[in-house]
Design an enzyme around this catalytic site. Structure first.
Site, short mmCIF file in Angstrom:
data_model
loop_
_atom_site.label_atom_id
_atom_site.label_comp_id
_atom_site.label_asym_id
_atom_site.label_seq_id
_atom_site.Cartn_x
_atom_site.Cartn_y
_atom_site.Cartn_z
N ASP A 28 -2.16 -32.69 36.54
CA ASP A 28 -1.28 -32.01 37.50
C ASP A 28 -1.70 -32.49 38.89
O ASP A 28 -2.73 -33.16 39.05
CB ASP A 28 -1.44 -30.49 37.38
CG ASP A 28 -0.53 -29.74 38.35
OD1 ASP A 28 0.64 -30.15 38.52
OD2 ASP A 28 -0.99 -28.76 38.99
N SER A 29 -0.92 -32.09 39.89
CA SER A 29 -1.32 -32.40 41.26
C SER A 29 -2.54 -31.56 41.68
O SER A 29 -3.31 -31.97 42.51
CB SER A 29 -0.15 -32.12 42.21
OG SER A 29 0.21 -30.76 42.12
N CYS A 91 2.69 -30.85 34.59
CA CYS A 91 3.34 -30.90 35.89
C CYS A 91 4.83 -31.13 35.65
O CYS A 91 5.21 -32.14 35.05
CB CYS A 91 2.73 -32.04 36.70
SG CYS A 91 3.60 -32.42 38.21
N GLU A 168 -2.18 -23.05 46.12
CA GLU A 168 -3.36 -23.89 46.31
C GLU A 168 -4.35 -23.25 47.29
O GLU A 168 -5.55 -23.41 47.17
CB GLU A 168 -2.97 -25.29 46.78
CG GLU A 168 -2.36 -26.18 45.69
CD GLU A 168 -3.36 -26.65 44.63
OE1 GLU A 168 -4.57 -26.71 44.91
OE2 GLU A 168 -2.91 -26.94 43.50
N CYS A 200 7.51 -24.79 37.40
CA CYS A 200 6.37 -25.47 38.03
C CYS A 200 5.14 -24.82 37.44
O CYS A 200 5.07 -23.58 37.35
CB CYS A 200 6.41 -25.28 39.55
SG CYS A 200 4.90 -25.83 40.38
N HIS A 202 2.32 -24.35 38.58
CA HIS A 202 1.58 -23.49 39.51
C HIS A 202 2.06 -22.04 39.43
O HIS A 202 1.30 -21.11 39.71
CB HIS A 202 1.77 -23.95 40.96
CG HIS A 202 0.90 -25.09 41.38
ND1 HIS A 202 1.09 -26.38 40.95
CD2 HIS A 202 -0.17 -25.13 42.22
CE1 HIS A 202 0.18 -27.17 41.51
NE2 HIS A 202 -0.61 -26.44 42.28
N1 DGL Z 1 2.46 -28.11 39.31
C1 DGL Z 1 3.37 -29.19 39.50
C2 DGL Z 1 4.71 -28.96 38.91
O1 DGL Z 1 4.79 -28.32 37.88
C3 DGL Z 1 3.31 -29.89 40.83
C4 DGL Z 1 3.55 -29.07 42.02
C5 DGL Z 1 3.42 -29.86 43.31
O2 DGL Z 1 2.40 -30.54 43.48
O3 DGL Z 1 4.35 -29.78 44.12
O4 DGL Z 1 5.71 -29.42 39.38
#
Ligand code: DGL
Length: 285
Positions: A28-29, A91, A168, A200, A202
């Site tokens: 993931d990021s 991600c 984050e 997402c 996150h």
């Molecule tokens: N968690 C990621 C996603 O599901 C990336 C979120 C990001 O870095 O913008 O898209």
């Protein structure tokens, strides 16, 4: 610069002699993929994991497809060097913009979150809301995947650019986060959605806030649960599910390792060992 890890040699030996003991790469990021990692710990407790957080380049959700493709290729090349037996794109942004393209380029299976999430959503509801990063929402990947499975349901997607930076920074319980969440959910509530997809990885970290703003009958879909179930099935089909005790999870980030150690402790409940890696070095062009 490549940092070495105490796990390298073990992983190497395992993957060449006993492929089922090779690690699964999860990326993931940033901390979003930890929601997938937690599912792996629950559903696949014997698997050894290499977790990548491309923290130096987050958020991915405001990047172009060209940039995302480049980052994803670099990470997957690095994972190939670590001899993973499978990769999970934890991600949505990468899954929406890069999965179909890069899948052909590597000799290990690569799973994304969108199809498993879409399948779970159509099993639950008729009026489906999707909250996602700007890049994922714009790609229409969820709408397409959902309507391909069932063209009779309705789908509304909302782009939520502020969520990833807030998560984050661990500002989950900041009143501002609740305010911005209200704004993002408002158009979906107006449509009287019966199901909401975390588009997402996150966003499950925000579940206390989102749950408090949604009517109780709205079902929440966490694609992390379903991608890990798909991963388990795939490992069975390929006959490479690990039956031995796993190696400790190895964490590799492109940004600050100490910062990720703190986030890891917060979201996982233990202090992870985190190393710094420059993923761009993995690609020899
Ligand atoms: N968690 C990621 C996603 O599901 C990336 C979120 C990001 O870095 O913008 O898209």
């Amino acid at each position: 610069m490549h940092s070495t890890s105490i796990f390298d040699n073990h992983f190497d030996t395992f993957s060449s002699q006993e492929p089922q003991r090779a690690p699964i790469g999860v990326f993931d990021s940033g901390v979003g993929g930890l929601t997938v990692l937690r599912q792996i710990y629950q559903q696949l407790p014997n698997e050894s994991i290499i977790y990548v957080g491309d923290t130096a380049r987050l958020p991915y959700g405001i990047r172009s497809q060209t940039e995302i493709l480049q980052f994803v290729r670099e990470i997957l090349h690095w994972m190939q060097q670590q001899r993973v037996k499978m990769a999970v794109m934890a991600c949505n942004t990468s899954s929406a913009l890069a999965l179909d393209i890069v899948r052909q380029e590597f000799n290990f299976p690569i799973l994304g979150v969108i199809l498993p999430g879409a399948k779970a959503a159509v099993q639950q509801g008729q009026r489906i809301g999707v909250i996602a990063t700007p890049a994922t929402a714009q790609s229409n990947a969820y709408r397409q995947a959902i309507l391909e499975i069932n063209p009779n349901v309705q789908v509304w997607q909302v782009s939520c650019p502020e969520f990833v930076p807030l998560i984050e920074q661990n500002r989950i319980h900041d009143p501002y986060t609740t305010e911005i969440a209200k704004t993002y959910l408002e158009p979906l509530l107006r449509q009287e959605i019966d199901t909401l997809v975390y588009g997402c990885t996150h966003y499950p970290h925000l579940s206390p806030v989102l749950r408090s703003l949604l009517p109780s009958q709205v079902k929440l879909i966490n694609p992390a649960v379903h991608v890990v179930a798909a991963c388990s099935q795939e490992l069975d089909i390929l006959g490479i599910k690990n039956t031995h005790p796993p190696m400790p999870t190895r964490f590799a980030v492109s940004g600050c390792p100490q910062q990720f150690t703190q986030s890891g402790l917060h979201w996982l409940g233990y202090t992870p060992m985190v190393e710094q890696v420059c993923f761009a070095d993995a690609v020899v062009s």
